[in-house]
Structure formats: structure tokens, C-alpha cells
Design a protein around this motif. Structure first.
Motif, short mmCIF file in Angstrom:
data_model
loop_
_atom_site.label_atom_id
_atom_site.label_comp_id
_atom_site.label_asym_id
_atom_site.label_seq_id
_atom_site.Cartn_x
_atom_site.Cartn_y
_atom_site.Cartn_z
N THR A 208 8.17 -4.13 12.16
CA THR A 208 7.36 -5.29 11.80
C THR A 208 6.24 -4.90 10.85
O THR A 208 5.64 -5.77 10.20
N GLY A 209 5.89 -3.61 10.80
CA GLY A 209 4.82 -3.13 9.93
C GLY A 209 3.44 -3.25 10.55
O GLY A 209 2.44 -2.88 9.92
N THR A 210 3.36 -3.73 11.78
CA THR A 210 2.07 -3.95 12.43
C THR A 210 1.26 -2.65 12.56
O THR A 210 0.06 -2.63 12.25
N THR A 211 1.91 -1.59 13.01
CA THR A 211 1.20 -0.33 13.22
C THR A 211 0.66 0.20 11.90
O THR A 211 -0.53 0.56 11.79
N ALA A 212 1.51 0.26 10.88
CA ALA A 212 1.08 0.78 9.57
C ALA A 212 -0.05 -0.07 8.99
O ALA A 212 -1.05 0.46 8.48
N LEU A 213 0.07 -1.37 9.10
CA LEU A 213 -0.93 -2.26 8.51
C LEU A 213 -2.30 -2.10 9.18
O LEU A 213 -3.32 -1.92 8.51
N PHE A 214 -2.32 -2.16 10.49
CA PHE A 214 -3.62 -2.08 11.19
C PHE A 214 -4.27 -0.71 10.99
O PHE A 214 -5.49 -0.61 10.93
N LEU A 215 -3.45 0.34 10.88
CA LEU A 215 -4.00 1.67 10.60
C LEU A 215 -4.69 1.68 9.24
O LEU A 215 -5.84 2.10 9.11
N GLN A 216 -3.96 1.20 8.22
CA GLN A 216 -4.53 1.22 6.87
C GLN A 216 -5.79 0.37 6.79
O GLN A 216 -6.77 0.74 6.16
N GLN B 198 -11.54 -0.15 6.03
CA GLN B 198 -12.80 -0.77 6.46
C GLN B 198 -13.85 0.28 6.80
O GLN B 198 -15.04 0.06 6.60
N GLN B 199 -13.41 1.43 7.31
CA GLN B 199 -14.35 2.49 7.67
C GLN B 199 -14.60 3.45 6.48
O GLN B 199 -15.22 4.48 6.64
N LYS C 167 6.54 -6.76 3.10
CA LYS C 167 5.31 -7.25 2.48
C LYS C 167 4.91 -8.62 3.05
O LYS C 167 3.74 -8.89 3.29
N GLN C 168 5.92 -9.48 3.26
CA GLN C 168 5.65 -10.78 3.87
C GLN C 168 5.04 -10.63 5.26
O GLN C 168 4.13 -11.36 5.64
N GLN C 169 5.57 -9.65 6.01
CA GLN C 169 5.05 -9.40 7.36
C GLN C 169 3.59 -8.96 7.29
O GLN C 169 2.77 -9.38 8.10
N PHE C 170 3.27 -8.10 6.30
CA PHE C 170 1.88 -7.67 6.12
C PHE C 170 1.00 -8.89 5.84
O PHE C 170 -0.09 -9.05 6.39
N LEU C 171 1.48 -9.75 4.93
CA LEU C 171 0.69 -10.90 4.50
C LEU C 171 0.40 -11.86 5.66
O LEU C 171 -0.65 -12.49 5.70
N THR D 4 -5.25 -5.33 -0.82
CA THR D 4 -5.84 -4.00 -1.02
C THR D 4 -5.91 -3.24 0.31
O THR D 4 -6.12 -2.05 0.33
N GLN D 5 -5.73 -3.97 1.41
CA GLN D 5 -5.75 -3.32 2.72
C GLN D 5 -4.34 -3.05 3.26
O GLN D 5 -4.18 -2.64 4.40
#
Ligand SMILES: *Cc1c(COP(=O)(O)O)cnc(C)c1O
Length: 310
Positions: free
Chosen positions: A176-184, A189-190, A209-213, A220-221
Motif C-alpha cells: 500500500t506504500g503506507t510504511t514508506a510514505l509515513f517514514l519519508q 518534517q524533522q 503514487k495514487q496511494q501516496f496521494l 515533496t513528502q
């Protein structure tokens, strides 16, 4: 139960050094990225909740992790699938077997209306008739997942600071890309110069990419998606997958899983080569668990390639 942080090991593969974040070792049964994504359910107060409800494939890693979560919390667990293969029902294996042993109700929905998705079926037909339940989308793709992944990010930052690493590439394959997205997002942010590299194991680059969106509109995140030069279908067997899995086991002494990791490594190696990333540039690969799935994948691979691969 407390989830302790997972170790980071250094290995050599294809003449390059890699750090491996061993999230497969988080806990003996509640491990991998599902343990990270479900962390907030484990920690949170859901005292009004009696039943966990989700859906997906009868072999999904998430099925087993959901069943562990439900067991730990004392919840009933209903998991909706469209079909269960008859050989699997007769001889349960892997995630399916372990989830049944944990008391999961795995409910076969059968044929849906043309074009109807399992997700909408569960949301529209099942959920309105339920009470005191917690509904989690397939694979834990929701904002609840953020809390556990933030912790993973903090562990990585802590380790990197200890090692005096200021620029880091972090690689992990995506469903789903959830792990990669929240990590990035966390690193961005930090204000850490840590680049998350991922690849689409399910449904291709555009789908990912749609899943990220859906989870974050600010591109940029988003993690960087590494394209694969070949197309692979999720859950199918490929000789190249089995070969890299065997080579990893031989050279690093670490067993990876067979659905996501082979593509994760193939695209990562291709990318490092193509971009001519220096060999001493630190790369951290996240082992996201899922080893129980090998119980069904390995016999399939052995049957298919036995003659050629020992
Ligand atoms: C679920 C899973 C993934 C995919 O995680 P997403 O957060 O959905 O991208 C990758 N690897 C393993 C081993 C998994 O179990």
C-alpha cells in the motif's frame, strides 16, 4: 506487551555494505511492518471495542498480524476474503493456518457483483450491521498507522546519529506504500536528509503514487519510487525472485520473505548501479517481516524450479 526496538545489522551483498533494520525480529509473533502499523491499536484504549474487522487475501501477512493483535487485545476477529482455494482449506498453511489457530473468523464472500470491490462490500454490507467494532482498511492503510512508523523513524534517527551518519538512503518495498510514505514524511518534517526509496510490488508505479496521494497530498513528502525494468505480478513466481532470495540467504545469513523483498532488492541494486551511488554511501534496508508467508511460497518455488535450483 511492549515492543522493543529492533536491531540494525551490517551485511555485505553484491560487494556493497548494507545496513539491515531487523523489524522481522521485533517480537516472536507480532513483528514486521504490520506490528509497526498496528502499534497504535495495541497501545490505545479501545475498551468499547469487541471485534476487529478487516478484509484482504487469505494468504496476506496482515491476516496473521491482525489475528495476533486481536488475540493480544481479547477481541473477536472477522476477516473477509473473496475466495479461499480449496487446497488451502483442506491443508491450511502459512498466514492462513496461523490466523485460524489464533481464532480468526475467515469469511469467504464468494462472487461479488461485477465491478464491486471487496472493500466496498465490507463497508456497505457488513459494517452497518456491526456494533462495538474496529474496522481497519486492507493492510492497515490508514492514519492510525502513523504512530508506530514514527517510532521506527525515531529508532533509525537515533542509530544514525550514533553512527555519525547524516545522509542516508532507506530502502523498503511497498504494497500500500503506507510504511514508506509515513517514514519519508517523518524525516522530511524533522529536517533529516534521509531519502526513502521504494518500489511498487502491487499494481505498478502510478497506482502506488495514487496511494501516496490518498494519504498525503504534498508530493515533496513522498518517497522516491524506483521503477523496475521488468514487470512482475504480485504473488506470481519468478526465477529471478527465487535466485536473489537464495543469494541473500547465502551471503547475509538472513532469511527474507518472498512476496515483497525480492523486488525490493532487485530494484534497489539496479538503482544503485544506474545512479552510480558510491559503494560506501550508507544504505539501510528495512526487513519488514512476513516470514510466515514463506511456508507457502517456498514449496511453490521448490515445485516449480526444483530441477534447476537446488
Ligand atoms: C505488508 C508488507 C509490505 C507492504 O507494506 P505497505 O506499508 O503496505 O507498503 C511489505 N513487506 C512485507 C513483508 C509486508 O508484510
Amino acid at each position: 506487551m511492549l515492543l522493543t526496538s529492533s536491531p540494525i545489522e551490517q551485511v555485505s551483498f553484491y560487494n556493497r555494505l548494507f545496513y539491515i533494520k531487523r523489524d522481522d525480529l521485533l517480537h516472536e509473533s507480532f513483528s514486521g511492518n504490520k506490528a509497526r502499523k498496528f502499534y497504535s491499536f495495541l497501545k490505545g484504549d479501545f475498551s468499547g471495542c469487541h471485534k476487529l474487522i478487516s478484509y484482504g487475501s487469505a494468504q496476506a501477512n496482515s491476516l496473521f498480524s491482525f489475528s495476533e493483535l486481536a488475540k493480544l487485545k481479547g477481541w473477536q476477529f472477522d476477516f473477509y476474503v473473496s475466495h479461499i482455494a480449496s487446497f488451502m482449506k483442506q491443508n491450511p498453511k502459512g498466514n492462513y493456518r496461523a490466523a485460524l489457530e489464533n481464532g480468526a473468523n475467515i469469511i469467504e464472500v464468494g462472487d461479488l457483483m461485477p465491478g464491486e470491490l471487496l472493500e466496498s462490500y465490507v463497508k456497505n454490507t457488513i459494517i452497518p450491521n456491526e456494533k462495538n467494532h474496529l474496522f481497519v482498511p486492507e493492510g492497515g492503510r490508514c492514519q492510525y498507522a502513523r504512530m508506530g512508523i514514527d517510532l521506527l523513524a525515531q529508532e533509525i534517527i537515533c542509530w544514525a546519529e550514533n553512527e555519525n551518519i547524516t545522509q542516508l538512503k532507506i530502502a523498503l518495498p511497498a504494497g500500500t506504500g503506507t510504511t514508506a510514505l509515513f517514514l519519508q514524511q517523518y524525516f522530511k518534517q524533522q529536517k533529516y536528509d534521509f531519502e526513502v526509496l521504494t518500489c511498487a510490488c502491487i499494481g505498478g508505479d502510478e497506482y502506488l503514487k495514487q496511494q501516496f496521494l490518498e494519504l498525503c497530498l504534498d508530493e515533496t513528502q513522498h518517497p522516491k519510487i524506483l521503477s523496475s525494468s521488468k514487470k512482475y505480478h504480485f504473488g506470481k513466481l519468478y526465477k529471478a525472485f527465487f535466485e536473489i532470495w537464495q543469494k541473500l540467504k547465502l551471503e547475509t545469513n538472513i532469511e527474507f520473505e518472498l512476496l515483497y523483498d525480492p523486488l525490493g532488492w532487485l530494484t534497489l541494486l539496479e538503482h544503485l548501479e544506474r545512479e552510480q551511488i558510491e559503494r560506501d554511501r550508507p544504505v539501510l534496508y528495512i526487513h519488514q517481516g512476513g516470514l510466515l508467508g514463506n511456508e507457502t511460497m517456498l514449496p511453490r518455488y521448490r515445485r516449480k524450479y526444483h530441477a534447476k535450483l537446488t
